[in-house]
Design an enzyme around this catalytic site. Structure first.
Site, PDB file in Angstrom:
ATOM      1  N   GLU A   1       6.161   0.584  -4.127  1.00 15.34           N
ATOM      2  CA  GLU A   1       6.633  -0.539  -4.922  1.00 15.34           C
ATOM      3  C   GLU A   1       8.126  -0.693  -4.688  1.00 15.34           C
ATOM      4  OE1 GLU A   1       5.529   0.685  -8.801  1.00 15.34           O
ATOM      5  OE2 GLU A   1       3.432   0.096  -8.597  1.00 15.34           O
TER       6      GLU A   1
ATOM      7  N   LYS B   1      12.631   1.663  -3.084  1.00 22.10           N
ATOM      8  CA  LYS B   1      11.197   1.742  -2.853  1.00 22.10           C
ATOM      9  C   LYS B   1      10.686   3.082  -3.367  1.00 22.10           C
ATOM     10  CE  LYS B   1       7.733   1.371   0.820  1.00 22.10           C
ATOM     11  NZ  LYS B   1       7.529   1.075   2.247  1.00 22.10           N
TER      12      LYS B   1
ATOM     13  N   GLY C   1       0.794  -1.209   0.000  1.00 21.49           N
ATOM     14  CA  GLY C   1       0.000   0.000   0.000  1.00 21.49           C
ATOM     15  C   GLY C   1       0.830   1.264   0.000  1.00 21.49           C
TER      16      GLY C   1
ATOM     17  N   ASP D   1       2.956  -1.209  12.010  1.00 20.86           N
ATOM     18  CA  ASP D   1       2.501  -2.233  11.049  1.00 20.86           C
ATOM     19  C   ASP D   1       3.350  -3.491  11.177  1.00 20.86           C
ATOM     20  OD1 ASP D   1       0.872  -3.322   9.101  1.00 20.86           O
ATOM     21  OD2 ASP D   1       2.111  -2.616   7.444  1.00 20.86           O
TER      22      ASP D   1
END
Length: 885
Positions: free
Chosen positions: A25, A41, A22, A134
Site C-alpha cells: 500500500e 510503501k 499486490g 512487471d
C-alpha cells in the site's frame, strides 16, 4: 492494514493514501526532518508475516537503491516501525501511462519520447543486474520531467532461478499475478517464458516493453482474451494485429521494433534494452522519413523485396544502353495527398475567423474556437473532429485566444482581464492570474504556462495551477521593441519561442528563449508568430505565403530551406499572431485562405438595403464620412500586410487613392471642418499618428511618433484642438489619451484605470465622452464627462462595441455584440440623461465594418462582395505533402 493520516512511521508522517497493489500500500507522507513530501510503501497486514514476501520486500529496497536514473523512481529510505516494514520513495506527481491510454493512442513523437525514456531506464536496470518483471502502463508514471519507471517490487537480481512449480494459480485476467506462486507479473504484459514458469531474464522486460509500445501506438492491448485460457493462448500462439491497420500514420519502423520485442522465443527477440533504445532514437531522429502511412509503407516493402533483382537488371541495362530508363518500380513512392476539409459552427453560431481564435488539440481529436451565438454571447465552442456538432463550453463568456494543455484535456484562455483554464471533463473555469489584455498563451509539458498578459509588454510564466507570474522576457528598448507576444513552448519544456513588436519590413523578429536563463536569441523573421509542428518544422508566414522552416527541437537550430505550403490565410487583426495551429498528429488548422473583396451597401434606419456604393474592387476595412456627408475616406487592403486610404466622392462615385506606401494605414478620421484627415501608419514599426490635407495637396505630416506600438486614433475633437487615441499600457491596459494639436504636442491622459477603455467618441457639444470599457466583466458603452473625467453613466447592458453620436447630439447609436444597432435618445445639458433604447436593425453576420452618416439616418456596411458560406475553419491532413521548394 490502513494507515490513518497523522500516523508516524519513524520520521515520516502519513498524510493520505495514494494507492495499493499486490505488493503493498502506498501513502503520501511528510518527511519531518527534511520537510519534503514523499511516498511511503508498506506491506499489507495479511502478507507481513510471510518470510518469502518479506524477502521480496527487502529485495525491492536493494534493487531500487542500486538504481540512480532520471527515469527510475528514487528510493530515499527503508525502515521498520513495530511490525510494519516500509520503503520511502520519491513522490512522483503526474498520471500513469495506463490512465493516459484510457483516452486513446499517443501521438507518435510523444510515444517515441516516452519509449526512449523507458528503454533507457531498463538499460540502466539490466546493466545493474536487475530485471523489473512487471513492466506495464500502470507502473509507468508520466511526469513534468518525463516518464518514471515505478514499482520494482517484483524485480529480482538476475541469476536466481524461478520456481518450477508452473501455473499453480490462475487469477482473473484483471488481477495482477503477484500472489504467492511462480508466475510473477501482470498477465497481459508477461512473456511466454514467464507464463511457462521458465527462467525469466532481462528479455522478459523487452517483451513487456513491446506490448506497452503496441498499446501506446494503437490504444489497444497487444493480446486480449475473454478468459484466462484464451488470453494465455493468444500470448503463446497468436500475433497482434499489425499496427498499420489500427494506426495508419504510425511509422513502419515502429512496427519492426515492436515485432522484434514480441518474438515468442526469447532467443529470437531483440536482446538488450540498449538496442531497443538505439532503434527508437534512430526512429526519432529520422523524423518524417519514417512517417509514411500504411499504404505507402506496403508499397515500399514490396519494392525492397525486388531491390536486389532490379539492381542487377539496372546495372545490365546501364552497360548495354545508358539511355534506357529505369522501370517504374524504382521510382520514389508517391506521398499521400493533402486532404482538406472545413468545419463550421452550429446554425446561428458565427465563428471568429482569426488565426489565434481557434486551436486544434495536441492529439488531433478536437478543435476549440471562439464564436458569437444568436444571443450575442461570445464564448468557446468545442468540436470533436470525429463528431458532427460543436458544443459551447460553459463559463467561457468573453473568451479570447484559446490554447490546449499538452494532454488535450484542458483549455487555457483569456477573459475578463484574467488568464483562465477549463477542464473538458466538467466544472467551472479557474482563474490562474491577472492578464489585463492577453496576447497568447502556451501550456508546456513542464506544468507551466507562458503568456503575454498585455498588448504591449513582457512574456510571463505561471504555474498551470495558478499563482504569481514570473517575468521570462521583456522588450529590449535598445532594439526598439515595445512588446513581446505569442509565446510558444517547444517540446522539451525548456525552450520557447515568441515574437517582438513592432514589425520591420512586414516581419516580426522571432526569438528563442531558455527557461532559467536571461536573454534570448533572434532566429528568424516572420509576418506571423511561429508554430512548432512535429516532426520538426516551424510554420511561419513570409510575403503572403505559408512556409515551413526545418527546425531541430533538440539543438534549437534551423535546418534547411524555407518550403512553401501555399497561400497564407489572412493575418490576424492582433499583431504578430500565429496564422495556424498544429496538432502533434500531423493536422494543421487555420481560417480559409484569402480575403474576399468588399461591397459597400447603403442601409436605411430600418436596415433595408438601399443599393450599393460603386467603388473599385478591393477589401475595404475602415470607413468614415466627412462632416458634410459628401465624401467618404476608406481603408483598402493593397496586400496581405499593407493598406492605403482612398477618397470617395459620393455624388460622382469617383475613387482616388489618398495615401501611397507599403505600410498599414488605418483609423482615418476627419477634422471638424473637413479639411484634414488624420490616420495611423507604421512605416517605421509602431503605429504613429499622421495627418494630410483632405484635398491631397500636401505631403503627410507626422504629428506623434513614440515607442508605443499602438496609438489608435478614434476621433478629432469637435473643437479641433485634440486628437483622441487609444494606447495600451503594461499596467493599465488600453487607455484613452488626447493629443494637443498646438504647442509641443505632448499627449495628455484622459482616462486611465485598471480596465480597458477604447472606442472613444466625444459629443458634438464637447461635454461628454462615449467609450467602451470592460469594467463590468464584458465590454459595455459608457458616457463620462469631458474634458475632465468625472460623472459616468452606463448606457448598454448586453455587451456592446462602440457608440456613435448624431450631429445634433440628441441621439446615441450603439452596436451590440450580436450586431444589433440601437438608437438611444439622450440629453447632454444640464447633465447627461438617456432614454429608452430602440432597435433599428441587426447587421449581417459577415459584416467587415460599418459607419453612419453624421445625422444617423443612413448606414454604410462593408460586407463580402460574393455571398459566402458560413465562416469555417480549414483542417489539413498530410500537410507535409504540400511542401514545395
Amino acid at each position: 492494514m490502513t494507515l490513518a493520516p497523522g500516523t508516524r512511521l519513524g520520521p515520516y508522517e502519513i498524510t493520505g493514501p495514494l494507492g495499493a497493489g499486490g505488493m503493498g500500500e502506498v501513502y503520501r507522507a511528510r518527511d519531518t526532518r527534511l520537510q519534503r513530501s514523499v511516498a511511503v510503501k508498506v506491506l499489507p497486514t495479511g502478507l507481513a508475516g510471510s518470510p518469502e514476501v518479506r524477502a521480496r520486500f527487502e529485495r525491492e529496497a536493494k534493487a531500487v537503491s542500486s538504481l540512480n536514473h532520471p527515469h527510475i523512481c528514487t528510493l530515499h529510505d527503508i525502515g521498520r516501525e513495530g511490525d510494519v516494514d516500509y520503503l520511502v520513495m520519491e513522490l512522483v506527481e503526474g498520471e500513469t501511462l495506463a490512465a493516459r491510454l484510457e483516452r486513446g493512442a499517443l501521438p507518435t513523437d510523444q510515444l517515441i519520447r516516452i519509449a526512449i525514456e523507458i528503454a533507457d531506464a531498463l538499460e540502466k536496470a539490466h546493466r545493474t543486474g536487475i530485471v523489473h518483471r512487471d513492466l506495464k502502463p500502470g507502473n509507468i508514471m508520466l511526469t513534468k520531467g518525463g516518464a518514471k519507471l515505478m514499482d520494482f517490487g517484483l524485480a529480482r537480481p538476475t541469476g536466481l532461478a524461478a520456481s518450477p512449480s508452473g501455473l499453480s494459480q490462475s487469477p482473473t485476467v484483471s488481477s495482477p499475478l503477484t500472489a504467492e506462486g511462480t508466475i510473477i507479473g501482470t498477465f497481459q504484459y508477461m512473456a511466454p517464458e514467464q507464463l511457462e514458469g521458465r527462467e525469466a531474464d532481462a528479455r522478459c522486460d523487452l517483451w513487456a516493453l513491446g506490448a506497452v509500445l503496441y498499446e501506446m501506438a494503437t490504444g489497444r492491448k497487444a493480446f486480449e482474451g475473454k478468459s484466462q485460457a484464451s488470453l494465455i493462448g493468444a500470448i503463446m500462439n497468436s500475433e497482434p494485429a499489425p499496427i498499420a491497420t489500427l494506426a495508419p500514420m504510425a511509422p513502419p519502423a515502429l512496427e519492426r521494433v515492436v515485432k522484434a520485442c514480441l518474438a515468442k522465443d526469447p532467443d529470437d527477440r531483440i536482446q538488450t534494452a540498449h538496442d531497443v533504445r538505439l532503434q527508437l532514437e534512430w526512429l526519432r531522429d529520422a523524423g518524417s522519413q519514417t512517417g509514411l502511412p500504411a499504404p505507402v509503407a506496403a508499397r515500399r516493402k514490396s519494392r525492397e523485396r525486388l531491390a536486389w533483382i532490379l539492381a542487377a537488371v539496372a546495372t545490365l541495362l546501364l552497360v548495354v544502353a545508358a539511355a534506357f530508363t529505369l522501370p517504374p518500380m524504382l521510382r520514389r513512392p508517391v506521398p499521400p495527398p493533402v486532404m482538406r476539409f472545413a468545419i463550421t459552427g452550429p446554425e446561428g453560431v458565427t465563428m471568429t475567423l482569426d488565426g489565434p481564435s481557434a486551436a486544434i488539440s495536441p492529439d488531433g481529436q478536437a478543435v476549440v474556437f471562439v464564436a458569437l451565438d444568436s444571443s450575442g454571447a461570445v464564448r468557446l465552442w468545442l468540436r470533436p473532429i470525429g463528431g458532427l456538432a460543436a458544443q459551447a463550453i460553459d463559463g467561457t463568456d468573453n473568451a479570447t485566444f484559446p490554447f490546449w494543455s499538452p494532454d488535450s484535456r484542458q483549455i487555457g484562455f483569456f477573459a475578463d482581464g484574467k488568464l483562465k483554464k477549463v477542464a473538458l471533463g466538467g466544472g467551472s473555469p479557474e482563474v490562474l492570474c491577472e492578464a489585463l489584455d492577453g496576447r497568447g498563451g502556451s501550456w508546456g509539458r513542464n506544468g507551466s504556462i507562458l503568456f503575454a498578459p498585455v498588448a504591449a509588454g513582457s512574456i510571463y510564466r505561471v504555474s498551470a495551477e495558478g499563482g504569481d507570474p514570473a517575468e521570462m522576457a521583456r522588450p529590449d528598448s535598445a532594439r526598439g521593441e515595445n512588446g513581446l507576444r505569442w509565446p510558444r513552448w517547444l517540446p522539451d519544456g525548456k525552450h520557447f519561442l515568441f515574437v517582438g513588436l513592432p514589425a520591420r519590413q512586414g516581419n516580426y523578429d522571432v526569438y528563442l528563449g531558455t527557461l532559467g536563463e536571461k536573454g534570448c536569441k533572434r532566429i528568424m523573421g516572420s509576418a506571423a508568430a511561429p508554430i512548432y509542428a512535429p516532426p520538426g518544422y516551424l510554420i511561419v508566414v513570409r510575403n503572403g505565403r505559408l512556409m515551413a522552416q526545418g527546425f531541430d527541437a533538440r539543438t534549437q537550430r534551423l535546418a534547411g530551406d524555407l518550403l512553401s505550403l501555399g497561400e497564407a490565410p489572412p493575418l490576424s487583426q492582433s499583431a504578430g499572431a500565429p496564422a495556424v495551429s498544429a496538432s502533434e498528429t500531423g493536422i494543421l488548422a487555420h481560417p480559409a485562405v484569402g480575403l474576399p473583396n468588399s461591397q459597400l451597401i447603403w442601409l436605411d434606419r430600418s436596415g433595408r438595403p438601399q443599393g450599393n456604393l460603386p467603388v473599385p474592387a478591393g477589401r475595404y476595412e475602415a470607413l468614415a464620412f466627412s462632416p458634410d456627408g459628401r465624401r467618404l475616406i476608406a481603408s483598402r487592403r493593397s496586400s496581405a500586410v499593407a493598406t492605403d486610404l482612398w477618397m470617395i466622392e459620393l455624388g460622382r462615385a469617383v475613387s482616388t487613392r489618398f495615401t501611397f506606401g507599403t505600410s498599414t494605414v488605418s483609423n482615418p478620421v476627419w477634422s471638424p471642418g473637413g479639411d484634414w484627415i488624420a490616420y495611423n501608419a507604421n512605416p517605421t514599426g509602431p503605429y504613429d499618428i499622421y495627418r494630410k490635407r483632405a484635398d491631397g495637396t500636401r505631403e503627410p505630416e507626422l504629428l506623434l511618433r513614440s515607442s508605443a506600438l499602438f496609438k489608435n486614433i478614434q476621433q478629432w475633437s469637435p473643437d479641433g484642438r485634440f486628437l483622441l487615441f487609444g494606447q495600451p499600457d503594461p499596467e493599465t491596459g488600453w487607455d484613452l489619451w488626447l493629443l494637443p494639436l498646438d504647442g509641443d504636442r505632448t499627449p495628455i491622459p484622459y482616462l486611465r484605470s485598471r480596465f480597458n477603455e477604447q472606442s472613444g467618441q466625444i459629443s458634438p457639444d464637447g461635454r461628454w465622452m462615449a467609450y467602451s470599457s470592460d469594467e463590468s466583466g464584458k465590454l459595455e458603452v459608457y458616457v463620462q464627462s469631458f474634458p475632465t473625467a468625472g460623472s459616468k453613466y452606463q448606457v448598454s447592458t448586453k455587451g456592446a462595441f462602440f457608440g456613435f453620436w448624431s450631429a445634433s447630439g440628441q441621439e446615441l447609436g450603439i452596436l451590440e455584440f450580436d450586431g444589433t444597432f440601437l438608437s438611444i435618445p439622450v440629453k447632454t445639458v444640464p447633465s447627461f440623461t438617456a432614454g429608452t433604447p430602440r432597435t433599428l436593425f441587426r447587421a449581417r453576420t459577415d459584416l467587415v465594418t460599418m459607419t453612419t452618416t453624421p445625422d444617423l439616418q443612413r448606414f454604410l456596411e462593408a460586407v463580402p462582395a460574393v455571398a459566402e458560406a458560413r465562416p469555417s475553419l480549414v483542417l489539413e491532413l498530410n500537410w507535409m505533402s504540400a511542401l514545395k521548394r
